[in-house]
Structure formats: structure tokens, C-alpha cells
Write an enzyme that holds these catalytic residues in place. Sequence first.
Site, short mmCIF file in Angstrom:
data_model
loop_
_atom_site.label_atom_id
_atom_site.label_comp_id
_atom_site.label_asym_id
_atom_site.label_seq_id
_atom_site.Cartn_x
_atom_site.Cartn_y
_atom_site.Cartn_z
N HIS A 1 21.71 -0.20 -21.15
CA HIS A 1 21.77 0.67 -22.41
C HIS A 1 20.75 1.29 -22.56
CE1 HIS A 1 23.13 2.71 -26.08
NE2 HIS A 1 22.92 3.55 -25.42
N TYR B 1 17.04 6.85 -26.19
CA TYR B 1 15.93 7.44 -27.31
C TYR B 1 15.93 8.80 -28.17
CZ TYR B 1 14.02 2.91 -26.64
OH TYR B 1 13.76 1.94 -26.28
#
Lengths: 347, 347
Positions: free
Chosen positions: B122, B125
Site C-alpha cells: 500500500h 501521498y
Amino acid sequence: MRRRFEEWIARLQEEIVATFERHDPTAPTFRRDSWVRPQGGRGLSCVFSVSPNDAILRNGDIVLEKGGVNTSILQGIMTPAAMKQTRADHPSIPADLETAPFYASGISIVIHPRNPHAPSIHMNYRYFEIIEPPKADSEANSGEAQEKVLAWWFGGGADLTPSYLYQDDAKHFHGTIKAVCDDHGSALYPVFKKWCDERFFIPHRDETRGIGGFFFDDLCEAPHGRFSGHAADHRPKTAEDIFAFVQACGNAFLDSYLPILERRGRAPSSEHERRWQLIRRGRYVEFNLVVDRGTRFGLLTPGARVESILMTMPETARWEYMSELGTDPETPEGRLVEVLRNPREWV
Amino acid sequence: MRRRFEEWIARLQEEIVATFERHDPTAPTFRRDSWVRPQGGRGLSCVFSVSPNDAILRNGDIVLEKGGVNTSILQGIMTPAAMKQTRADHPSIPADLETAPFYASGISIVIHPRNPHAPSIHMNYRYFEIIEPPKADSEANSGEAQEKVLAWWFGGGADLTPSYLYQDDAKHFHGTIKAVCDDHGSALYPVFKKWCDERFFIPHRDETRGIGGFFFDDLCEAPHGRFSGHAADHRPKTAEDIFAFVQACGNAFLDSYLPILERRGRAPSSEHERRWQLIRRGRYVEFNLVVDRGTRFGLLTPGARVESILMTMPETARWEYMSELGTDPETPEGRLVEVLRNPREWV
């Protein structure tokens, strides 16, 4: 009432587990795990799930894929936060009480059959008491005195979650429930059927979990927010009458479900139908983990028995991105989705 | 910054999707769905999942089972409740602001490989702005005026979720992250590694989701609660420096993960190992639906695109009651559980 309710749920649990074991002799017998909660309470979980190898080897034979029939008895002190939340649903709790001892017992069932044409079922009945907090410097603390119950209520219900819609099944299930309700007050079924559709709703999917059933909570002698005017006279109000109603509901469980399981449990089915069933099981998981207040409350409770709380989960669930299954209203999958979007009157 | 961040996430998305498609030519190409949110915003979701028939037909060949690489840009007005919650994590928001316009954009990746020996990954941002509310009777309302940013921050990170523990993989993943962090401030890796272990923790299971990675939030010019004393001098503080750090992190994604996928993606595996992988995927689902604030916030947001939010879900997950898998510390399954209970320093 505590003792009588506890005896009833223990007997009902035994009867239901034994019946399922007789009904599907190829499935594993239920594991019977009794447990004790250090903070107060105990329970008996009867659960099984079919291992993938078993399922492949005996495909076509297995009727039940995963099932749980649990009873539990809990005692403890409500936190102020839990009390505040509980009071919102139960106005009969005295308004000035910030915290108090509680008693809760219940029976809870979830059955997920293997066959895509056979619906999952959920049933739950519980009895709850709020007890007067002990006075620090009175004789009531001697351990001899009778506890004073400040508020009590019954809750429960049952609902059916099919992957494929069969009108006959929906009519049988709702018809059985309605008959039991009508015996105890003509106002019950319409109110509890609607309450169930509201309760088992997945907001982020804009659909109900299944085709409903009935749901009730906070049933006690005090006035009830869902019964007003004429309807308030046509529902059970004393502890005895309500308990009789709850017993009748629980005792009708096998009648409401077994004929459906017999019709659909060994029906021919395809990989395509199995795939859709697993996608629907994914929605079941989403309801339980995102929406269901009982599950979330349980998982957040210190010392809770996670394995018992999550016995409701299916054996397998599936997520596809933007699945085409269910989007065409002319397909069997789409016909199910249509009734989940627009709950119907079945009887 | 908005435009530059949006350009960067679009480029990164394209590069990562193209690389995965080259890497596993037997898997379906990603579906590319661009969408628009009526309340403000847009995104591009690139997702696929392998159908069960494909998986059976091409078993052994398929490396990726389900993957999603999403970008999104959202604008709207924060509700007072959301503002209150956001302020708890972001003290740089002015204290007297009850509601305000916001801007949020980000890239989010989840990859679930087919092979039980290959870990899920995973990465996420995001860039966030709180905007000064428009004044009803001023020229600022003309549409020409520049919006005033009251608060901004970056957040993100990456974490690895294996079903079987390989020390080499853990060291490679954490080593890559640490090298990027160290280039931008010696205080970053220790703080962000610990934050990740705290964040990706499943309280009701008393275990982390996987073997961690790094996680950060609220990175801006203001003082940061997780950096004090000496450490406060060894982290990026200007918008330029933080953006450079975030870009370096995102650009290192493929280096941190592809070598692991190459080592494990086609390893020999058994039905037993697959079963354990699916049980671990069940924990992944529990984390996402019960614990993860981002997923829960998303599902509760009106007009949210549920399919994009839930692209993080695995293709299949499995729940067993009281499974014996993972309970014996001498087995490979038990060795994974041991590090999930006691997070380790990997580099």
C-alpha cells in the site's frame, strides 16, 4: 426474568444446533466453545466453517458452509459514553444516571449456506437490564440485598439475505414472522418490518443487506417511540407478555428457515452464480464491519471475544472493481439488486 | 504547489501502471476510469481484479490478483465536524475557523499479488489545503482574486503486508525507505517507521496489519508534534523541501517493491499457503473497514466514489472460526504472527 431468559436461550441454542447437525450430516459438527470473560460474563459459541479442501472434495453435498449459534451473558459497569449512547435508544433509563451496572444476555445466529440459491439468515434476541448503582455506605452493599432494576428491555429480530431472489422464499419467511407477530399484537409486524429495512441498510451502497424480516428494540412497559395512537394499544407491554412474544419469535426460527434451506440447499448451481454469491457476501462483510452498531460496539469492548463477535462473517467474500454483475435489471442478479434498492411488502 | 503536485501524481500513476502491465503480461490490463464528483473534484482510477475462472485457468502464471492505482483531486467545504476532527491532527489550522473551503489531492496504490509468498503493498501521498472562506461583500468574491491558503500539509507513506515472513524482503523494503528518508533528514525514518506501526494496527486483533514501512502526516512549516528538540532540525520544513521529499518517496516505490515481487511472485505454493493468505486478507479487510480513518471518512462522505475507495479490498478474503493457522510459533504462519505482535527494527 434473567434466569428464565437464560434457560430459554440455552434450550433454543441446543435445539437449533442439533437440528442443523441432523439436517446436514455431511457438514462438520459445530464446535462447542464455552468461554468466560474476566470482567464478568460467560457464553457458549457453537460455530463451524467448512475448510476449502472439504468444500472441493464434497462439493454438491455440503449444505452449510459456515454457521454460528452463540449465547452470551455479560455483566459489568456501563461507561458514561456507553450510557449516553444507550440512553439515546432507551429513554426509560433515568436521565440523571451517568453510569450503572448492567446485565445483558442473548442468543445470536448466523447461517451461511454453500449453495448460491440458498439465503443466509441472521437471528438475535437479547434481554437487557440497567441496575441501580450500589450505595457506598448502606446495607444494600452487604451482598444480601436484592439488586434494583432501574430499566429493562427486550430486543431482537431476524432477517434473510439471499443472493438470488425467490418470491416464494420471501413470502414464506415474512409470512412466518407476520403470523407470530400478529398473535401478539396487530401493530407489531408493520412496525418491525419497516424498522428492519431501516436497520439493515448499507448507506454507502444505497441498498439493504437482504430482503429484511423484522427488528425491534427497547420493548418494555414504558411508552415506545415507534408505537403511537391506536398502535400503542396493540402491542405486548408487560414483561410476561413481551417475553412470551420473544419466545414465540425464537421458537419459530426453524419453521421460518428450514423449508427454504430444503428447497435451495442442493439446487444445481454454476460458477457464475457462486461468483455473485461471493460478491454479495462482500456486502455482508461491509454491513457488519462498517455499519452494524452491535459488531462495532463489540469490537471496541475491552476483553470482548473477537472470534464470537466475528462468527457472523462469511467463510469467503469477494470484491470486484466495478463488477458488471447486478447492473442489468433484466438478469437474475439485477432483479435481486432491484428489491434491495426498493424494499417490498412481501405479505 | 497544487498544479505541480497534480502533475507529479499523474506522471507517477502512469509510470507505475505501465510498469505493472509490462511486469505481468498475463494479468488483465488495468481499467482506466476517469470520474467527476458533482460536488467538486475528479479522479482517475486504474484498477483490475482477476476473475476466478481466469485465476483457475492460468494458475501459476498470474502474478497480480488485484491492483489499484488511483489519483483524485477534491474541492469542497469542510463541515464543522470534519473541521474539528481535522484540527485535532493539524494544529496549524486557525483555531477560530468553524468551516472553510478545502483542497485535497493524492495518489493511492494497493497491490494484492496472487502468490501467498508475495506481499501486498500500500502506498499513498496527499497534499491538503485549507482556504480562507470568501467574504460575502468584498472584492475577493469577484473570482479574480487569489485564494488565501490558511494551512497546508503533506501526508503519506507506504507499508508492506506479507502472509509469510521473509527477512530479506523486510530488509529490502525498509532499507529503500530509510535511504530516501535519510537523504532528506536524519530524523525522518525513526519517527515515520514508529508512526506506521502505530497507524496500521488492528486493536481487536492486537496485531499490526503487516511489517510496516513509514507513515507521516501534517508535514508543513509549523512545528510538528512528532519532532522535538534536536530532531526538529533534521527534517524538511519549507514547502519546496517537503515536496522534494514526497516526490523522492513516491519515485522510490517501484524500487522498494518490484524486486520483492520478482523474487516471490511465481514461487511454488500449496493450497495450505493459499488458505493462510486468504485468512490474512480477512485481517486486511478488518483493518480497512473497522480501523482505517481514511476509508471510513470516505464511505461517510456524500457523493464519494465507493468503487474507488474500496479498490483497496482484496479479491478474496476468508474467515475461519478459531483457526489453528498461526497459533503455533514454530510454524511459518506463527512466525509471521510473532512479528505482527512485536514490531521489529528491520534496518
